[in-house]
Design a protein around this motif. Sequence first.
Motif, PDB file in Angstrom:
ATOM      1  N   ALA A  15       0.866  -1.179  -0.035  1.00  0.00           N
ATOM      2  CA  ALA A  15       0.116  -0.009   0.081  1.00  0.00           C
ATOM      3  C   ALA A  15       1.091   1.226  -0.088  1.00  0.00           C
ATOM      4  CB  ALA A  15      -1.001   0.146   1.247  1.00  0.00           C
ATOM      5  N   SER A  16       1.743   1.215   0.581  1.00  0.00           N
ATOM      6  CA  SER A  16       2.654   2.271   0.827  1.00  0.00           C
ATOM      7  C   SER A  16       3.402   2.574  -0.451  1.00  0.00           C
ATOM      8  CB  SER A  16       3.988   1.993   1.681  1.00  0.00           C
ATOM      9  OG  SER A  16       5.010   3.242   1.912  1.00  0.00           O
ATOM     10  N   ALA A  17       4.047   1.506  -1.253  1.00  0.00           N
ATOM     11  CA  ALA A  17       4.456   1.694  -2.566  1.00  0.00           C
ATOM     12  C   ALA A  17       3.563   2.339  -3.586  1.00  0.00           C
ATOM     13  CB  ALA A  17       5.080   0.429  -3.158  1.00  0.00           C
ATOM     14  N   LEU A  18       2.279   1.648  -3.416  1.00  0.00           N
ATOM     15  CA  LEU A  18       1.243   2.193  -4.366  1.00  0.00           C
ATOM     16  C   LEU A  18       0.908   3.605  -4.051  1.00  0.00           C
ATOM     17  CD1 LEU A  18      -1.268  -0.789  -4.366  1.00  0.00           C
ATOM     18  CD2 LEU A  18       0.058  -0.201  -6.200  1.00  0.00           C
ATOM     19  N   HIS A  19       0.809   4.089  -3.031  1.00  0.00           N
ATOM     20  CA  HIS A  19       0.583   5.532  -2.562  1.00  0.00           C
ATOM     21  C   HIS A  19       1.752   6.321  -3.090  1.00  0.00           C
ATOM     22  CE1 HIS A  19      -3.173   4.890  -0.419  1.00  0.00           C
ATOM     23  NE2 HIS A  19      -2.760   4.019   0.219  1.00  0.00           N
ATOM     24  N   ALA A  20       2.978   5.893  -2.989  1.00  0.00           N
ATOM     25  CA  ALA A  20       4.049   6.559  -3.350  1.00  0.00           C
ATOM     26  C   ALA A  20       4.211   7.004  -4.801  1.00  0.00           C
ATOM     27  CB  ALA A  20       5.334   6.046  -2.878  1.00  0.00           C
ATOM     28  N   ALA A  21       3.496   5.936  -5.728  1.00  0.00           N
ATOM     29  CA  ALA A  21       3.695   5.784  -7.194  1.00  0.00           C
ATOM     30  C   ALA A  21       2.563   6.856  -7.571  1.00  0.00           C
ATOM     31  CB  ALA A  21       3.443   4.423  -7.826  1.00  0.00           C
ATOM     32  N   ALA A  59       1.250   9.446  -5.693  1.00  0.00           N
ATOM     33  CA  ALA A  59       1.603  10.798  -5.656  1.00  0.00           C
ATOM     34  C   ALA A  59       2.767  11.303  -6.656  1.00  0.00           C
ATOM     35  CB  ALA A  59       1.695  10.990  -4.255  1.00  0.00           C
ATOM     36  N   SER A  60       3.383  10.313  -7.007  1.00  0.00           N
ATOM     37  CA  SER A  60       4.499  10.934  -7.901  1.00  0.00           C
ATOM     38  C   SER A  60       3.943  11.620  -9.204  1.00  0.00           C
ATOM     39  CB  SER A  60       5.421   9.805  -8.360  1.00  0.00           C
ATOM     40  OG  SER A  60       5.869   9.176  -7.143  1.00  0.00           O
ATOM     41  N   ASP A  61       5.074  12.584  -9.774  1.00  0.00           N
ATOM     42  CA  ASP A  61       4.632  13.155 -11.244  1.00  0.00           C
ATOM     43  C   ASP A  61       5.101  12.576 -12.239  1.00  0.00           C
ATOM     44  OD1 ASP A  61       2.905  15.539 -10.773  1.00  0.00           O
ATOM     45  OD2 ASP A  61       4.474  16.956 -10.519  1.00  0.00           O
ATOM     46  N   PHE A  62       4.670  11.271 -12.355  1.00  0.00           N
ATOM     47  CA  PHE A  62       5.236  10.640 -13.531  1.00  0.00           C
ATOM     48  C   PHE A  62       4.355  11.187 -14.704  1.00  0.00           C
ATOM     49  CE2 PHE A  62       6.185   7.458 -10.270  1.00  0.00           C
ATOM     50  CZ  PHE A  62       7.394   7.347 -10.508  1.00  0.00           C
ATOM     51  N   GLU A  63       5.236  11.194 -16.159  1.00  0.00           N
ATOM     52  CA  GLU A  63       4.793  11.999 -17.105  1.00  0.00           C
ATOM     53  C   GLU A  63       4.166  10.613 -18.194  1.00  0.00           C
ATOM     54  OE1 GLU A  63       6.987  14.504 -19.100  1.00  0.00           O
ATOM     55  OE2 GLU A  63       7.409  15.705 -17.397  1.00  0.00           O
ATOM     56  N   ARG A  64       4.664   9.424 -17.691  1.00  0.00           N
ATOM     57  CA  ARG A  64       4.430   7.993 -18.463  1.00  0.00           C
ATOM     58  C   ARG A  64       3.892   7.181 -17.788  1.00  0.00           C
ATOM     59  NH1 ARG A  64       9.578   6.852 -21.737  1.00  0.00           N
ATOM     60  NH2 ARG A  64      10.367   5.966 -19.830  1.00  0.00           N
ATOM     61  N   PRO A  65       2.885   6.086 -18.051  1.00  0.00           N
ATOM     62  CA  PRO A  65       2.502   5.097 -17.298  1.00  0.00           C
ATOM     63  C   PRO A  65       3.625   4.607 -16.671  1.00  0.00           C
ATOM     64  CG  PRO A  65       1.613   4.943 -19.473  1.00  0.00           C
ATOM     65  CD  PRO A  65       2.762   5.966 -19.465  1.00  0.00           C
ATOM     66  N   VAL A  66       3.304   3.898 -15.114  1.00  0.00           N
ATOM     67  CA  VAL A  66       4.103   3.256 -14.360  1.00  0.00           C
ATOM     68  C   VAL A  66       3.812   1.993 -14.078  1.00  0.00           C
ATOM     69  CG1 VAL A  66       5.111   3.271 -11.973  1.00  0.00           C
ATOM     70  CG2 VAL A  66       4.596   5.469 -12.841  1.00  0.00           C
ATOM     71  N   MET A  67       4.915   0.910 -14.358  1.00  0.00           N
ATOM     72  CA  MET A  67       4.694  -0.496 -13.989  1.00  0.00           C
ATOM     73  C   MET A  67       5.375  -0.975 -12.759  1.00  0.00           C
ATOM     74  SD  MET A  67       5.798  -3.465 -16.851  1.00  0.00           S
ATOM     75  CE  MET A  67       6.828  -4.741 -15.855  1.00  0.00           C
ATOM     76  N   LEU A  68       4.419  -1.603 -12.147  1.00  0.00           N
ATOM     77  CA  LEU A  68       4.939  -2.108 -10.692  1.00  0.00           C
ATOM     78  C   LEU A  68       4.780  -3.347 -10.802  1.00  0.00           C
ATOM     79  CD1 LEU A  68       2.696   0.449  -8.416  1.00  0.00           C
ATOM     80  CD2 LEU A  68       5.087   0.590  -9.000  1.00  0.00           C
ATOM     81  N   PRO A  69       5.910  -4.060 -10.844  1.00  0.00           N
ATOM     82  CA  PRO A  69       5.878  -5.473 -10.917  1.00  0.00           C
ATOM     83  C   PRO A  69       5.852  -6.202  -9.632  1.00  0.00           C
ATOM     84  CG  PRO A  69       8.144  -4.813 -11.569  1.00  0.00           C
ATOM     85  CD  PRO A  69       7.289  -3.504 -11.273  1.00  0.00           C
ATOM     86  N   THR A  70       5.145  -7.088  -9.441  1.00  0.00           N
ATOM     87  CA  THR A  70       4.995  -8.059  -8.234  1.00  0.00           C
ATOM     88  C   THR A  70       5.206  -9.418  -8.286  1.00  0.00           C
ATOM     89  OG1 THR A  70       2.687  -8.420  -8.398  1.00  0.00           O
ATOM     90  CG2 THR A  70       3.088  -6.615  -7.646  1.00  0.00           C
ATOM     91  N   ARG A  71       5.299 -10.024  -7.380  1.00  0.00           N
ATOM     92  CA  ARG A  71       5.657 -11.525  -7.443  1.00  0.00           C
ATOM     93  C   ARG A  71       4.453 -12.341  -6.655  1.00  0.00           C
ATOM     94  NH1 ARG A  71      10.579 -13.757  -3.648  1.00  0.00           N
ATOM     95  NH2 ARG A  71       9.139 -14.030  -2.168  1.00  0.00           N
TER      96      ARG A  71
END
Length: 63
Positions: free
Chosen positions: A43-49, A51-63
């Motif tokens: 949840a912390s990682a998702l909230h940080a992503a 809140a970030s100012d990314f200009e392109r889509p972000v991929m969050l790999p999981t396992r």
Amino acid sequence: MSGLTRGELEVLYPGALHKRSQNWYHWQFPGGESYAGAAERAASALHAAKASDFERPVMLPTR
């Protein structure tokens, strides 16, 4: 603890299986992480992503 039989677990970690059965969500593997801890970290990682100012889509790999 992966790959061990219940008997092997009981020898190596006496009482661990009983403790896990009492509170599996918050129980932490010896040297590991509980489901609650993993959920909090994710949840912390998702909230940080979010809140970030990314200009392109972000991929969050999981396992």
